[in-house]
Design an enzyme around this catalytic site. Structure first.
Site, PDB file in Angstrom:
ATOM      1  N   ASP A 107      42.753   6.184   9.615  1.00 57.66           N
ATOM      2  CA  ASP A 107      44.025   5.941   8.909  1.00 57.66           C
ATOM      3  C   ASP A 107      44.044   4.472   8.498  1.00 57.66           C
ATOM      4  O   ASP A 107      43.220   3.675   8.964  1.00 57.66           O
ATOM      5  CB  ASP A 107      45.221   6.252   9.834  1.00 57.66           C
ATOM      6  CG  ASP A 107      46.561   5.996   9.149  1.00 57.66           C
ATOM      7  OD1 ASP A 107      46.743   6.474   8.002  1.00 57.66           O
ATOM      8  OD2 ASP A 107      47.425   5.310   9.718  1.00 57.66           O
ATOM      9  N   SER A 108      45.020   4.128   7.669  1.00 59.70           N
ATOM     10  CA  SER A 108      45.158   2.731   7.257  1.00 59.70           C
ATOM     11  C   SER A 108      45.728   1.866   8.391  1.00 59.70           C
ATOM     12  O   SER A 108      45.717   0.649   8.290  1.00 59.70           O
ATOM     13  CB  SER A 108      46.094   2.653   6.063  1.00 59.70           C
ATOM     14  OG  SER A 108      47.374   3.125   6.444  1.00 59.70           O
ATOM     15  N   TYR A 168      47.826   1.205   2.448  1.00 57.33           N
ATOM     16  CA  TYR A 168      46.986   1.742   1.381  1.00 57.33           C
ATOM     17  C   TYR A 168      47.846   2.265   0.226  1.00 57.33           C
ATOM     18  O   TYR A 168      47.384   2.356  -0.900  1.00 57.33           O
ATOM     19  CB  TYR A 168      46.145   2.919   1.914  1.00 57.33           C
ATOM     20  CG  TYR A 168      44.900   2.565   2.692  1.00 57.33           C
ATOM     21  CD1 TYR A 168      44.621   1.262   3.094  1.00 57.33           C
ATOM     22  CD2 TYR A 168      43.988   3.570   3.023  1.00 57.33           C
ATOM     23  CE1 TYR A 168      43.460   0.973   3.813  1.00 57.33           C
ATOM     24  CE2 TYR A 168      42.823   3.283   3.735  1.00 57.33           C
ATOM     25  CZ  TYR A 168      42.567   1.984   4.135  1.00 57.33           C
ATOM     26  OH  TYR A 168      41.424   1.708   4.837  1.00 57.33           O
ATOM     27  N   CYS A 180      45.365  10.425   7.173  1.00 57.70           N
ATOM     28  CA  CYS A 180      46.102   9.574   6.241  1.00 57.70           C
ATOM     29  C   CYS A 180      46.265  10.380   4.955  1.00 57.70           C
ATOM     30  O   CYS A 180      45.262  10.847   4.387  1.00 57.70           O
ATOM     31  CB  CYS A 180      45.291   8.307   5.983  1.00 57.70           C
ATOM     32  SG  CYS A 180      45.952   7.255   4.687  1.00 57.70           S
ATOM     33  N   GLU A 234      54.452  -0.323  11.144  1.00 56.98           N
ATOM     34  CA  GLU A 234      53.348  -1.215  11.550  1.00 56.98           C
ATOM     35  C   GLU A 234      53.863  -2.454  12.286  1.00 56.98           C
ATOM     36  O   GLU A 234      53.138  -3.060  13.061  1.00 56.98           O
ATOM     37  CB  GLU A 234      52.516  -1.639  10.329  1.00 56.98           C
ATOM     38  CG  GLU A 234      51.624  -0.542   9.763  1.00 56.98           C
ATOM     39  CD  GLU A 234      50.411  -0.190  10.640  1.00 56.98           C
ATOM     40  OE1 GLU A 234      49.932  -1.042  11.403  1.00 56.98           O
ATOM     41  OE2 GLU A 234      49.958   0.968  10.545  1.00 56.98           O
ATOM     42  N   CYS A 243      53.309  11.379   5.130  1.00 61.82           N
ATOM     43  CA  CYS A 243      52.614  10.135   5.492  1.00 61.82           C
ATOM     44  C   CYS A 243      52.570  10.152   7.012  1.00 61.82           C
ATOM     45  O   CYS A 243      53.594  10.403   7.663  1.00 61.82           O
ATOM     46  CB  CYS A 243      53.388   8.920   4.995  1.00 61.82           C
ATOM     47  SG  CYS A 243      52.751   7.354   5.653  1.00 61.82           S
ATOM     48  N   HIS A 270      52.487   7.951   9.117  1.00 59.21           N
ATOM     49  CA  HIS A 270      53.327   6.962   9.807  1.00 59.21           C
ATOM     50  C   HIS A 270      54.754   7.482  10.047  1.00 59.21           C
ATOM     51  O   HIS A 270      55.452   7.015  10.940  1.00 59.21           O
ATOM     52  CB  HIS A 270      53.459   5.678   8.974  1.00 59.21           C
ATOM     53  CG  HIS A 270      52.274   4.764   9.050  1.00 59.21           C
ATOM     54  ND1 HIS A 270      51.092   5.028   8.398  1.00 59.21           N
ATOM     55  CD2 HIS A 270      52.101   3.578   9.698  1.00 59.21           C
ATOM     56  CE1 HIS A 270      50.237   4.021   8.628  1.00 59.21           C
ATOM     57  NE2 HIS A 270      50.830   3.140   9.418  1.00 59.21           N
TER      58      HIS A 270
HETATM   59  N1  DGL Z   1      49.506   6.727   7.017  1.00 53.12           N
HETATM   60  C1  DGL Z   1      49.111   6.777   5.685  1.00 53.12           C
HETATM   61  C2  DGL Z   1      49.461   8.045   4.968  1.00 53.12           C
HETATM   62  O1  DGL Z   1      49.559   9.069   5.607  1.00 53.12           O
HETATM   63  C3  DGL Z   1      49.090   5.574   4.809  1.00 53.12           C
HETATM   64  C4  DGL Z   1      50.131   4.567   4.865  1.00 53.12           C
HETATM   65  C5  DGL Z   1      49.769   3.396   4.005  1.00 53.12           C
HETATM   66  O2  DGL Z   1      48.805   2.716   4.355  1.00 53.12           O
HETATM   67  O3  DGL Z   1      50.410   3.140   2.985  1.00 53.12           O
HETATM   68  O4  DGL Z   1      49.582   8.071   3.774  1.00 53.12           O
END
Ligand code: DGL
Length: 270
Positions: free
Chosen positions: A11-12, A43, A74, A153, A185, A187
């Site tokens: 993941d990012s 990302y 991600c 984050e 996402c 996150h």
């Molecule tokens: N957790 C990531 C996703 O599911 C990316 C979040 C990011 O880096 O912008 O898209």
């Protein structure tokens, strides 16, 4: 092929830990290697070519560690890099978008489905495509929420600032009469209680990452890759390109593990 090899998750940043948490619950025997590219997170606003390049760098790092399966935990990376990586590596590779879409179609009675994600994921149209390919009458409302990942984050996902930002960001979706909302996402499940509160209890939230673990389990069966040996927490190793301390703070709390093994690594340029 040894079944004791680890499953790799990328993941990012810390987002993919929401997938790992579910993997630890459903597949406690499996060894886990996790890589979060925290130094280059988010990302979401980056061009697709760059996200593809970064995803390859993460993939190569974990392939060298002899993983038996790769989970692109991600959505942003899944949207642009899954097909290419799948075609070019010789282990099973899973993304988070198909499982999330499938779960949303299963959950929705009215066919009014919302998707929230990064700018990159929403721009890719991947969820809309997946949903409408299977169920063409699905009404899809997509919304990019670029402010959510930085809140997570920075370990502020329980704060009053988080509540305010989530409430302001999701306001346009409240008119859409959704019965299902995809957390597109990885996150976002850390913000889940706040999101649920803002969008209303009548809306079913779909955690695309957690749904992905069902597919991981199915593929382990299919390829005969299950690890039937008992494992311990030492078999779970975490790498970050950013600060191990911040990563560890979030990960220890989220996964409820105290002696978490977090190592800093370098992947490449910004
Ligand atoms: N957790 C990531 C996703 O599911 C990316 C979040 C990011 O880096 O912008 O898209």
């Amino acid at each position: 092929m040894s079944n004791e090899r680890p499953i790799g998750f990328i993941d990012s940043g810390v987002g993919g830990l929401t997938v790992v948490k579910e993997a630890m619950r459903q597949l406690p025997n499996e060894e886990i290697l996790y890589l979060g590219d925290t130094a280059r997170c988010p990302y979401g606003p980056r061009p697709a070519e760059q996200v593809i390049e970064f995803t390859w760098q993460m993939t190569r790092f974990l392939l060298k560690k002899n993983i038996k399966m790769l989970v692109i935990a991600c959505n942003t990376a899944t949207a642009v890099a899954l097909d290419e990586i799948k075609k070019n590596v010789d282990i099973p590779v899973i993304g988070v978008i198909q499982p999330g879409s499938r779960a949303a179609l299963k959950a929705s009675d009215t066919g009014r489905v919302g998707i929230i994600g990064t700018i990159g994921t929403v721009k890719s149209g991947s969820y809309k495509h997946e949903l409408q390919e299977k169920a063409p009458d699905t009404h899809v409302s997509s919304l990019a929420c670029p402010k959510f990942v930085p809140i997570v984050e920075s370990n502020q996902f329980n704060s009053s600032v988080a509540k305010k930002i989530v409430s302001q960001t999701l306001a346009p979706l409240k008119k859409e009469k959704l019965d299902t909302l995809i957390l597109g996402c990885t996150h976002y499940p850390l913000l889940r209680p706040i999101i649920q509160n803002v969008i209303g209890q009548q809306v079913t939230l779909i955690d695309s990452g957690a749904e992905t673990v069902n597919d991981v389990s199915t593929l382990l069966d299919y390829f005969n890759l299950n690890n039937y040996e008992q494992t311990d927490t030492k078999a779970r190793n975490f790498y970050t390109t950013g600060s191990p301390k911040m990563f560890k703070d979030i990960a220890s709390e989220w996964l409820n593990i105290t002696n978490l093994n977090v190592e800093h690594i370098e992947l490449g340029g910004k």
